[in-house]
Design a protein around this motif. Structure first.
Motif, PDB file in Angstrom:
ATOM      1  N   UNK A  23      42.908  66.492   4.772  1.00  0.00           N
ATOM      2  CA  UNK A  23      42.755  66.929   3.846  1.00  0.00           C
ATOM      3  C   UNK A  23      43.706  68.707   4.069  1.00  0.00           C
ATOM      4  N   UNK A  24      42.742  69.409   5.045  1.00  0.00           N
ATOM      5  CA  UNK A  24      43.119  69.944   5.487  1.00  0.00           C
ATOM      6  C   UNK A  24      44.516  70.865   5.626  1.00  0.00           C
ATOM      7  N   UNK A  25      45.483  69.439   6.103  1.00  0.00           N
ATOM      8  CA  UNK A  25      46.692  69.872   6.186  1.00  0.00           C
ATOM      9  C   UNK A  25      47.257  70.042   5.317  1.00  0.00           C
ATOM     10  N   UNK A  26      46.885  69.688   3.705  1.00  0.00           N
ATOM     11  CA  UNK A  26      47.239  69.389   2.813  1.00  0.00           C
ATOM     12  C   UNK A  26      46.966  71.048   2.233  1.00  0.00           C
ATOM     13  N   UNK A  27      46.378  70.823   2.222  1.00  0.00           N
ATOM     14  CA  UNK A  27      45.275  72.339   1.697  1.00  0.00           C
ATOM     15  C   UNK A  27      46.246  73.840   2.512  1.00  0.00           C
ATOM     16  N   UNK A  28      46.396  72.929   3.506  1.00  0.00           N
ATOM     17  CA  UNK A  28      47.166  74.325   3.994  1.00  0.00           C
ATOM     18  C   UNK A  28      48.946  74.852   3.629  1.00  0.00           C
ATOM     19  N   UNK A  29      49.372  73.989   3.085  1.00  0.00           N
ATOM     20  CA  UNK A  29      50.730  73.992   2.248  1.00  0.00           C
ATOM     21  C   UNK A  29      50.468  75.232   1.074  1.00  0.00           C
ATOM     22  N   UNK A  30      48.722  75.621   0.909  1.00  0.00           N
ATOM     23  CA  UNK A  30      49.281  76.433  -0.580  1.00  0.00           C
ATOM     24  C   UNK A  30      48.917  77.328   0.121  1.00  0.00           C
ATOM     25  N   UNK A  31      48.203  77.791   1.496  1.00  0.00           N
ATOM     26  CA  UNK A  31      48.047  79.221   2.467  1.00  0.00           C
ATOM     27  C   UNK A  31      49.907  79.706   2.474  1.00  0.00           C
ATOM     28  N   UNK A  32      50.319  78.906   3.339  1.00  0.00           N
ATOM     29  CA  UNK A  32      51.802  78.712   3.359  1.00  0.00           C
ATOM     30  C   UNK A  32      52.397  79.298   2.150  1.00  0.00           C
ATOM     31  N   UNK A  33      52.392  78.987   0.450  1.00  0.00           N
ATOM     32  CA  UNK A  33      53.872  79.602   0.104  1.00  0.00           C
ATOM     33  C   UNK A  33      52.987  80.524   0.081  1.00  0.00           C
ATOM     34  N   UNK A  34      51.166  80.870  -0.087  1.00  0.00           N
ATOM     35  CA  UNK A  34      51.127  82.653  -0.022  1.00  0.00           C
ATOM     36  C   UNK A  34      51.664  83.325   1.402  1.00  0.00           C
ATOM     37  N   UNK A  35      51.600  82.552   2.241  1.00  0.00           N
ATOM     38  CA  UNK A  35      52.484  84.154   3.989  1.00  0.00           C
ATOM     39  C   UNK A  35      54.066  83.668   3.650  1.00  0.00           C
ATOM     40  N   UNK A  36      54.389  82.534   3.011  1.00  0.00           N
ATOM     41  CA  UNK A  36      56.064  83.016   3.044  1.00  0.00           C
ATOM     42  C   UNK A  36      56.463  83.635   1.907  1.00  0.00           C
ATOM     43  N   UNK A  37      55.845  83.956   0.442  1.00  0.00           N
ATOM     44  CA  UNK A  37      56.788  84.472  -0.432  1.00  0.00           C
ATOM     45  C   UNK A  37      56.777  83.408  -1.630  1.00  0.00           C
ATOM     46  N   UNK A  38      56.475  82.056  -1.222  1.00  0.00           N
ATOM     47  CA  UNK A  38      57.608  81.170  -1.774  1.00  0.00           C
ATOM     48  C   UNK A  38      56.798  81.144  -3.664  1.00  0.00           C
ATOM     49  N   UNK A  39      55.759  81.716  -3.842  1.00  0.00           N
ATOM     50  CA  UNK A  39      54.490  81.866  -5.238  1.00  0.00           C
ATOM     51  C   UNK A  39      55.593  82.311  -6.164  1.00  0.00           C
ATOM     52  N   UNK A  40      56.114  82.229  -7.142  1.00  0.00           N
ATOM     53  CA  UNK A  40      56.581  82.901  -8.148  1.00  0.00           C
ATOM     54  C   UNK A  40      55.907  84.354  -7.834  1.00  0.00           C
ATOM     55  N   UNK A  41      56.366  85.234  -8.630  1.00  0.00           N
ATOM     56  CA  UNK A  41      55.594  86.785  -8.360  1.00  0.00           C
ATOM     57  C   UNK A  41      54.622  86.489 -10.412  1.00  0.00           C
ATOM     58  N   UNK A  42      53.161  87.203  -9.777  1.00  0.00           N
ATOM     59  CA  UNK A  42      52.750  87.022 -10.769  1.00  0.00           C
ATOM     60  C   UNK A  42      52.244  85.658 -11.440  1.00  0.00           C
ATOM     61  N   UNK A  43      52.527  84.732 -10.909  1.00  0.00           N
ATOM     62  CA  UNK A  43      51.755  83.600 -11.220  1.00  0.00           C
ATOM     63  C   UNK A  43      50.232  83.206 -11.704  1.00  0.00           C
ATOM     64  N   UNK A  44      49.242  83.609 -10.901  1.00  0.00           N
ATOM     65  CA  UNK A  44      48.349  83.895 -10.675  1.00  0.00           C
ATOM     66  C   UNK A  44      47.653  84.367 -12.083  1.00  0.00           C
ATOM     67  N   UNK A  45      48.437  85.170 -12.724  1.00  0.00           N
ATOM     68  CA  UNK A  45      48.440  85.426 -14.501  1.00  0.00           C
ATOM     69  C   UNK A  45      48.639  85.047 -15.756  1.00  0.00           C
ATOM     70  N   UNK A  46      49.287  84.077 -15.397  1.00  0.00           N
ATOM     71  CA  UNK A  46      50.081  82.952 -16.543  1.00  0.00           C
ATOM     72  C   UNK A  46      49.205  81.888 -16.691  1.00  0.00           C
ATOM     73  N   UNK A  47      48.871  81.714 -17.825  1.00  0.00           N
ATOM     74  CA  UNK A  47      48.646  80.343 -18.423  1.00  0.00           C
ATOM     75  C   UNK A  47      49.318  79.597 -18.288  1.00  0.00           C
ATOM     76  N   UNK A  48      49.647  77.771 -19.362  1.00  0.00           N
ATOM     77  CA  UNK A  48      50.215  76.888 -18.598  1.00  0.00           C
ATOM     78  C   UNK A  48      51.462  77.489 -18.966  1.00  0.00           C
ATOM     79  N   UNK A  49      51.398  77.511 -20.957  1.00  0.00           N
ATOM     80  CA  UNK A  49      52.521  78.007 -21.363  1.00  0.00           C
ATOM     81  C   UNK A  49      53.613  79.177 -21.069  1.00  0.00           C
ATOM     82  N   UNK A  50      52.921  79.734 -20.358  1.00  0.00           N
ATOM     83  CA  UNK A  50      53.842  80.778 -20.109  1.00  0.00           C
ATOM     84  C   UNK A  50      54.758  80.472 -18.356  1.00  0.00           C
ATOM     85  N   UNK A  51      53.432  80.158 -17.536  1.00  0.00           N
ATOM     86  CA  UNK A  51      54.316  79.121 -16.411  1.00  0.00           C
ATOM     87  C   UNK A  51      55.894  78.257 -16.813  1.00  0.00           C
TER      88      UNK A  51
END
Length: 455
Positions: free
Chosen positions: A250-278
Motif C-alpha cells: 500500500x505504501x508503494x502506491x501512496x508514494x505515487x502521489x508524493x512523487x506527483x507533488x515532488x516532480x511537479x506533475x500535478x496541474x497547477x491549481x488542482x487542489x482548489x478545483x471541484x469536479x466540473x472545473x477539473x
C-alpha cells in the motif's frame, strides 16, 4: 457489505453481463401484464426523490411519463436535485420521507450511508424473489451475477438496495491528442512518468483531479492497491483491519502521489478545483489524465473542449509490465425508506426499472448501464464508445472488483473524507505518506472500537 467473492466470480460477473443478450436472454414484458397489474394499488400517488448528477434527470422525467401511462390513475411526483439528500432531510426528520429514493453512496452529505447504518431502508428481499415484470423468473434471476451480494449490508442475507447504474473506474485521456503526438497510453508507472516528461515539454501537466472532492482518486487508488496486494489486501482495508493501510504494498502506491507533488506533475491549481472545473481543464488538454468513472463523458457532454477531443479509457498502470490489472466497478442504488407511505407502488416502480425497453430508454437519456446481465449490450447503441470500451475491458483478462466499506453504526465523520482528504495536504508537500498512513490507521482503530461495541 463485504462478501468474500473470488476473482473468478468477478470475471464471470462481467462476462455474463456482456454476453447474456447474445444468448437470447429477454425480459420484455407483455404490455397487458403491466396494464392489468395497475388496478391493484390502493394508493396511486407516488413521490420519488432522485439525485440529479452525472446521469441527469431527463431519464426520470421520461420514465415517470411511461409509468403513469402503463399504470392508469397513478400520479408520480418527482423531486430532483444535485443535493437531493439535503432537500429531503426535513421530510425524513418529519417522518414523511419520499416513497422511492435514488442516490449514490458517495453523495456529499454521507446521509445514504448513515441511513444504511441506522437501518432506515425497507427490506427488498421479497421484491427480488418475486417475478420480474412479464416473466416467469424471479427479479433476482435477471440481475448481474454477484451484484446482490453487495446489496445485503448487514450479513443477514437480506437485500436492502436495488442496484441500478454500474460503472467502471480508471483514468481518462484524450485519444486524439495522443494520436497527434504519437504517444502510447502507459501500461506501467515508468511509462506514465516518462509520458509526463514529454507532456511537460508541450506545456501540458501529467495529472489532475477534483481537489475539492479528492475521493475521485479512489478510481485509481484502489485498483493500484489491488494490483500490488490482491483482493485480499483490498478486503482487509474495507474491513478496517489493523495495519492494512500501512503494508509495504500500500505504501508503494501512496508514494505515487508524493512523487506527483515532488516532480511537479500535478496541474497547477488542482487542489482548489471541484469536479466540473477539473474536468473542464482536462477537456482543454491542460492535463493528460484524470481519474473518474464511466459517467464522465455523459456528464461533460455540453462542456467546451479542445478541437477533436476524443475520450479514452485507461486502466490504472502497474509497477511491472506483467503485473495483473484490476478495475474498480461501482454501482448506484435505489431505496425505499422504511417509513415510506406507499411501499407497494414504490416496489412496482423499482421492478419497472428492469424492463428491457426501460433499460434502453435509460441508456438513451443517461448513457448509463444498468446492473442486469445484458445491461451493456442493451445499452450499446446509446453508449459513447469510451463507456462501452470501459465495460468490455474484462473480456481481456482485467479483473474487476467492488470496493465498499464495511457498514458501521452512524459516525460523526466520513471514512472517505478521512482517507482521501489528506491527499491534498500530501500534494502541497505539507504531509508525508507515513503521516497519511498513521492518520488512516487511527481512523480504522476508531471504527473497530465502534464495531466492537455493537457486537
Amino acid at each position: 457489505m463485504i462478501r468474500k467473492i473470488s476473482i473468478g466470480l468477478f470475471c464471470v460477473f462481467f462476462l455474463v453481463t456482456l454476453t447474456a443478450c447474445k444468448l437470447g436472454v429477454s425480459h420484455e414484458p407483455a404490455p397487458e401484464t403491466v396494464k392489468n397489474a395497475s388496478t391493484g394499488f390502493s394508493n396511486k400517488a407516488l413521490t420519488i426523490a432522485v439525485f440529479e448528477g452525472a446521469y441527469g434527470k431527463s431519464y426520470w422525467e421520461e420514465v415517470v411519463k411511461r409509468f403513469e401511462a402503463d399504470y392508469p390513475g397513478v400520479r408520480v411526483n418527482i423531486i430532483a436535485n444535485p443535493k437531493i439528500m439535503d432537500v429531503i432531510k426535513p421530510m425524513n426528520i418529519a417522518g414523511n420521507p419520499p416513497d422511492f429514493l435514488y442516490a449514490p453512496f458517495t453523495e456529499s452529505t454521507n446521509m445514504v450511508r448513515s441511513m444504511i447504518g441506522s437501518r432506515s431502508f425497507l427490506d427488498l428481499t421479497g421484491l427480488f424473489d418475486s417475478p420480474a415484470l412479464g416473466q416467469d423468473v424471479p427479479l433476482k434471476g435477471i440481475m448481474m451475477d454477484g451484484i446482490l451480494d453487495y446489496a445485503r449490508p448487514y450479513g443477514d442475507g437480506k437485500v436492502y438496495m436495488a442496484p441500478n447504474y454500474v460503472t467502471t473506474e480508471g483514468l481518462w485521456y484524450n485519444k486524439a491528442l495522443f494520436k497527434e503526438k504519437g504517444w502510447s497510453p502507459p501500461r506501467t508507472w515508468d511509462e506514465f512518468w516518462a509520458l509526463g516528461e514529454a507532456a511537460s515539454s508541450e506545456g501540458i501537466a501529467l495529472f489532475t483531479y477534483p481537489g475539492v472532492y479528492p475521493g475521485y482518486i479512489g478510481s485509481m487508488l484502489w485498483s493500484s492497491i489491488a494490483s500490488e496486494s490482491g483482493v485480499a489486501g483490498i478486503e482487509a482495508i474495507m474491513n478496517y483491519e489493523k495495519g492494512s493501510f500501512g503494508t509495504p504494498e500500500v505504501k508503494r502506491v501512496l508514494e505515487l502521489f508524493e512523487k506527483m507533488a515532488d516532480t511537479g506533475a500535478l496541474m497547477p491549481g488542482t487542489v482548489a478545483l471541484n469536479h466540473t472545473q477539473a474536468q473542464s481543464e482536462f477537456l482543454k488538454n491542460k492535463a493528460l489524465f484524470i481519474p473518474n468513472g464511466s459517467w464522465l463523458e455523459g456528464e461533460m457532454k455540453d462542456i467546451s473542449r479542445a478541437e477533436g477531443f476524443e475520450f479514452g479509457f485507461l486502466l490504472t498502470p502497474t509497477f511491472e509490465p506483467d503485473d495483473p490489472q484490476f478495475a474498480r466497478i461501482s454501482f448506484e442504488a435505489m431505496f425505499i425508506p422504511e417509513k415510506a407511505k406507499n411501499k407497494e407502488l414504490a416496489m412496482e416502480f423499482i421492478k419497472y426499472q428492469y424492463r428491457d425497453d426501460i433499460i434502453r430508454l435509460n441508456a438513451e437519456k443517461s448513457t448509463g448501464v444498468i446492473a442486469v446481465r445484458s445491461g451493456a449490450e442493451l445499452a450499446k447503441d446509446s453508449l459513447p464508445a469510451s463507456v462501452y470500451d470501459s465495460a468490455t475491458v474484462f473480456e481481456r483478462g482485467v479483473q474487476p472488483f467492488l470496493f465498499e466499506w464495511r457498514v458501521t453504526p452512524p459516525t460523526p465523520f466520513s471514512i472517505n473524507d478521512e482517507v482521501f482528504n489528506p491527499i491534498n495536504t500530501v500534494m502541497k508537500g505539507d504531509m508525508s505518506v507515513d503521516q497519511w498512513i498513521d492518520h488512516v490507521e487511527k481512523t480504522f482503530a476508531r471504527l473497530r472500537d465502534l464495531l466492537d461495541k455493537v457486537k
